[in-house]
Write a protein that holds these residues in place. Structure first.
Motif, PDB file in Angstrom:
ATOM      1  N   PHE A   1       0.811  -1.200   0.000  1.00 34.69           N
ATOM      2  CA  PHE A   1       0.000   0.000   0.000  1.00 34.69           C
ATOM      3  C   PHE A   1       0.850   1.258   0.000  1.00 34.69           C
ATOM      4  O   PHE A   1       0.340   2.354  -0.147  1.00 34.69           O
ATOM      5  CB  PHE A   1      -0.933   0.017   1.221  1.00 34.69           C
ATOM      6  CG  PHE A   1      -1.981  -1.057   1.163  1.00 34.69           C
ATOM      7  CD1 PHE A   1      -3.177  -0.845   0.495  1.00 34.69           C
ATOM      8  CD2 PHE A   1      -1.763  -2.287   1.757  1.00 34.69           C
ATOM      9  CE1 PHE A   1      -4.141  -1.837   0.425  1.00 34.69           C
ATOM     10  CE2 PHE A   1      -2.727  -3.281   1.696  1.00 34.69           C
ATOM     11  CZ  PHE A   1      -3.906  -3.051   1.030  1.00 34.69           C
ATOM     12  N   SER A   2       2.145   1.137   0.194  1.00 35.10           N
ATOM     13  CA  SER A   2       3.014   2.303   0.265  1.00 35.10           C
ATOM     14  C   SER A   2       3.335   2.813  -1.129  1.00 35.10           C
ATOM     15  O   SER A   2       3.210   2.108  -2.126  1.00 35.10           O
ATOM     16  CB  SER A   2       4.307   1.953   1.001  1.00 35.10           C
ATOM     17  OG  SER A   2       5.123   1.114   0.200  1.00 35.10           O
ATOM     18  N   SER A   3       3.791   4.079  -1.178  1.00 38.53           N
ATOM     19  CA  SER A   3       4.125   4.683  -2.465  1.00 38.53           C
ATOM     20  C   SER A   3       5.374   4.060  -3.075  1.00 38.53           C
ATOM     21  O   SER A   3       5.644   4.247  -4.258  1.00 38.53           O
ATOM     22  CB  SER A   3       4.326   6.197  -2.290  1.00 38.53           C
ATOM     23  OG  SER A   3       5.367   6.443  -1.351  1.00 38.53           O
ATOM     24  N   SER A   4       6.156   3.334  -2.264  1.00 41.13           N
ATOM     25  CA  SER A   4       7.374   2.694  -2.764  1.00 41.13           C
ATOM     26  C   SER A   4       7.184   1.203  -2.987  1.00 41.13           C
ATOM     27  O   SER A   4       8.160   0.448  -3.042  1.00 41.13           O
ATOM     28  CB  SER A   4       8.523   2.927  -1.770  1.00 41.13           C
ATOM     29  OG  SER A   4       8.213   2.364  -0.509  1.00 41.13           O
ATOM     30  N   ALA A   5       5.937   0.773  -3.130  1.00 39.20           N
ATOM     31  CA  ALA A   5       5.637  -0.656  -3.222  1.00 39.20           C
ATOM     32  C   ALA A   5       6.371  -1.350  -4.356  1.00 39.20           C
ATOM     33  O   ALA A   5       6.717  -2.531  -4.249  1.00 39.20           O
ATOM     34  CB  ALA A   5       4.134  -0.862  -3.375  1.00 39.20           C
ATOM     35  N   TYR A   6       6.624  -0.650  -5.473  1.00 40.82           N
ATOM     36  CA  TYR A   6       7.199  -1.297  -6.647  1.00 40.82           C
ATOM     37  C   TYR A   6       8.669  -0.943  -6.872  1.00 40.82           C
ATOM     38  O   TYR A   6       9.229  -1.298  -7.907  1.00 40.82           O
ATOM     39  CB  TYR A   6       6.379  -0.952  -7.880  1.00 40.82           C
ATOM     40  CG  TYR A   6       4.973  -1.511  -7.801  1.00 40.82           C
ATOM     41  CD1 TYR A   6       4.745  -2.880  -7.896  1.00 40.82           C
ATOM     42  CD2 TYR A   6       3.880  -0.674  -7.593  1.00 40.82           C
ATOM     43  CE1 TYR A   6       3.475  -3.404  -7.793  1.00 40.82           C
ATOM     44  CE2 TYR A   6       2.593  -1.190  -7.498  1.00 40.82           C
ATOM     45  CZ  TYR A   6       2.402  -2.551  -7.601  1.00 40.82           C
ATOM     46  OH  TYR A   6       1.135  -3.078  -7.505  1.00 40.82           O
ATOM     47  N   ARG A   7       9.284  -0.253  -5.925  1.00 39.19           N
ATOM     48  CA  ARG A   7      10.688   0.102  -6.081  1.00 39.19           C
ATOM     49  C   ARG A   7      11.543  -1.165  -6.122  1.00 39.19           C
ATOM     50  O   ARG A   7      11.446  -2.022  -5.242  1.00 39.19           O
ATOM     51  CB  ARG A   7      11.134   1.010  -4.938  1.00 39.19           C
ATOM     52  CG  ARG A   7      12.543   1.600  -5.125  1.00 39.19           C
ATOM     53  CD  ARG A   7      12.791   2.651  -4.078  1.00 39.19           C
ATOM     54  NE  ARG A   7      11.853   3.761  -4.218  1.00 39.19           N
ATOM     55  CZ  ARG A   7      11.592   4.636  -3.240  1.00 39.19           C
ATOM     56  NH1 ARG A   7      12.166   4.491  -2.058  1.00 39.19           N
ATOM     57  NH2 ARG A   7      10.734   5.620  -3.446  1.00 39.19           N
ATOM     58  N   HIS A   8      12.341  -1.274  -7.188  1.00 37.26           N
ATOM     59  CA  HIS A   8      13.241  -2.411  -7.413  1.00 37.26           C
ATOM     60  C   HIS A   8      12.491  -3.716  -7.697  1.00 37.26           C
ATOM     61  O   HIS A   8      13.119  -4.774  -7.746  1.00 37.26           O
ATOM     62  CB  HIS A   8      14.192  -2.612  -6.236  1.00 37.26           C
ATOM     63  CG  HIS A   8      14.979  -1.395  -5.874  1.00 37.26           C
ATOM     64  ND1 HIS A   8      15.720  -0.703  -6.801  1.00 37.26           N
ATOM     65  CD2 HIS A   8      15.112  -0.736  -4.690  1.00 37.26           C
ATOM     66  CE1 HIS A   8      16.301   0.327  -6.218  1.00 37.26           C
ATOM     67  NE2 HIS A   8      15.941   0.341  -4.937  1.00 37.26           N
ATOM     68  N   LYS A   9      11.177  -3.658  -7.891  1.00 39.33           N
ATOM     69  CA  LYS A   9      10.423  -4.854  -8.246  1.00 39.33           C
ATOM     70  C   LYS A   9      10.545  -5.116  -9.749  1.00 39.33           C
ATOM     71  O   LYS A   9      10.755  -4.200 -10.548  1.00 39.33           O
ATOM     72  CB  LYS A   9       8.954  -4.706  -7.862  1.00 39.33           C
ATOM     73  CG  LYS A   9       8.709  -4.494  -6.379  1.00 39.33           C
ATOM     74  CD  LYS A   9       9.171  -5.673  -5.560  1.00 39.33           C
ATOM     75  CE  LYS A   9       8.850  -5.468  -4.084  1.00 39.33           C
ATOM     76  NZ  LYS A   9       9.337  -6.615  -3.261  1.00 39.33           N
ATOM     77  N   VAL A  10      10.398  -6.361 -10.124  1.00 38.29           N
ATOM     78  CA  VAL A  10      10.464  -6.747 -11.533  1.00 38.29           C
ATOM     79  C   VAL A  10       9.041  -6.932 -12.034  1.00 38.29           C
ATOM     80  O   VAL A  10       8.288  -7.751 -11.508  1.00 38.29           O
ATOM     81  CB  VAL A  10      11.273  -8.047 -11.709  1.00 38.29           C
ATOM     82  CG1 VAL A  10      11.344  -8.422 -13.188  1.00 38.29           C
ATOM     83  CG2 VAL A  10      12.672  -7.892 -11.117  1.00 38.29           C
TER      84      VAL A  10
END
Length: 278
Positions: A6-15
């Motif tokens: 739910f955080s704004s950084s949920a997809y940081r460094h995700k593939v």
């Protein structure tokens, strides 16, 4: 459910693997996830467009991405592409089943090859990508985003194969969601309405050839791919089960839900555009 999603950084460094990622909603989703710090893996048939998009992501967003030419109707090609993505980035966190094609033709004038081609891309393409990526998604408690359509609720005339493929997606992924209960892997079914994409501009006709002119749609505004992608991104970040993004007005949706025969008589013909050949 992990609060990090739910955080704004949920997809940081995700593939994030996106099929059909070089145009329309797919491209807009690639850019949106990249802006959130993700590493996109882009599957598409257009090698030049793949190269250009990967270069754009690197030069303008400082994002490392992988573009792979892949026909998602080919299960072995999908397996190879997913293996390359895992080799490059270590795994897959999000699968976006976006690629799709459509047609405009009367059922009686539509050859079997058209049904097979539409199902091969829209249904089996999503199936192939999901089967190939699921072990990694399970290991990383990831998620699957599936691009369905308004036609999953209100079928349009002259699109029997397309409508059928979208209903099949709901059957597959609603079942898979139940089977994945408790694994930490989520599924979001997103149902956009009319969107200004190449899908509408490159529809098949009954004999399998391509018509380059979009159908004229009455009774609904046409959304931009960017706006649709933003809505899907926000819904995916919240791990929503179902997103209905239809730009058909609320009165039409109420009519479709509670008075389907009246809806079919009054609005479906307008929304479907002119009869093919007219």
């Amino acid at each position: 459910m992990p609060s990090k999603w739910f955080s704004s950084s949920a997809y940081r460094h995700k593939v994030v693997l996106v099929s059909g990622g070089c145009s329309g909603i797919g491209r807009a989703l690639v850019l949106r996830f990249a802006q959130a710090g993700a590493h996109p893996v882009i599957l598409d048939l257009d090698q030049a467009a793949l190269d250009a998009l990967v270069q754009h992501l690197r030069e303008h967003l400082n994002v490392e991405a992988l573009g792979l030419r892949c026909d998602i109707a080919d299960a072995e090609a999908v397996q190879r592409s997913v293996a390359l993505a895992i080799e490059r980035f270590g795994g897959i966190d999000v699968l976006v089943n976006n690629a799709g094609i459509t047609h405009r033709s009367l059922f009686i004038e539509t050859e079997l090859t058209v049904f097979r081609r539409v199902m091969a891309v829209n249904f089996y393409g999503a199936l192939h990508c999901t089967q190939a990526a699921l072990p990694s998604l399970l290991a990383r408690h990831g998620q699957i985003v599936v691009l369905s359509s308004l036609t999953g609720f209100a079928p349009l005339l002259y699109r029997s194969a397309y409508n059928a493929s979208k209903h099949a997606l709901h059957g597959l992924f609603d079942t898979l969601r139940m089977e994945l209960e408790g694994t930490g892997t989520a599924i979001t079914l997103a149902c956009p309405g009319f969107t200004a994409t190449d899908l509408r501009r490159n529809a098949l006709v009954g004999d399998g050839s391509v018509i380059r002119q979009p159908a004229v749609v009455l009774g609904a505004e046409v959304a931009s791919p960017r706006d649709v992608a933003e809505a899907i991104y926000q819904g995916a970040r919240r791990r929503r089960r179902l997103l209905v993004l239809s730009n058909v007005n609320w009165r039409a949706r109420v009519l479709a839900r509670f008075f389907p025969r009246l809806f079919e008589k009054l609005l479906v013909p307008k929304m479907s555009g002119l009869r093919p050949g007219h």
